[in-house]
Design a protein around this motif. Sequence first.
Motif: not given
Length: 216
Positions: A79-85, A161-166
Amino acid sequence: MISGGEKVELSKRQEQIIEIVKGNGPITGEHIADQLNLTRATLRPDLAILTMAGFLDARPRVGYFFTGKTGSELLTEKIRKYKVQEFQQIPIVVKESVSVYDAISTMFLEDVGTLFVVDDKSCLTGVLSRKDLLRASIGQQDLNTVPVHIIMTRMPNITVCRREDLLIDAAQKLITNQIDGLPVVKDTELGLEIVGRITKTTMTRVLVEITTDEQI
Ligand code: ADP
């Protein structure tokens, strides 16, 4: 389906492999196969699944060893690896000059709880929540003549937030700021371009997908 996620439900044989590796690791695939009276080829898919899911690790010329991670630790890591995008949805945007009345109509038509407001250059200038529009509606003004830029929450007070954010960091922002949604933005020379949205509904969807797609 959560991208990058594999459905992991351990079979009896996979459980046996974990026990063997726990007790004897590092151990080669051959030796695991011997203990189970199976061939190395038969075990290959099981070993691949256990390694991919993070239960086992493999080192060349050493063999398999147990990572010591429990199912819930592996799930947290994932879950900690999921990205906003991977989860962002389409943003619904209105111009600063539209009336409160039209913004309310847009909210109903698009079935969203948060609208983002942009200037002539399509850059983010504000946010409109349901309560912002309700508040404006119980005043004495004519909703057709009041433009949304009078009542919106405006830059620079917008949390983005930005696409690459977690994804988990976006979730934290929703909680900390007590808001329902975040615009996903891209930095341009003119300002912030809105490329998506993350909302509490996104987070609910992720929770449901984890439990239906991922059984670690
Ligand atoms: P509601 O007001 O319908 O409960 P929110 O909790 O999202 O919805 O909004 C509360 C307040 O915070 C509103 O005034 C809204 O304009 C503002 N707001 C909503 N989203 C943001 C954001 N991403 N950044 C800053 N302010 C926001």
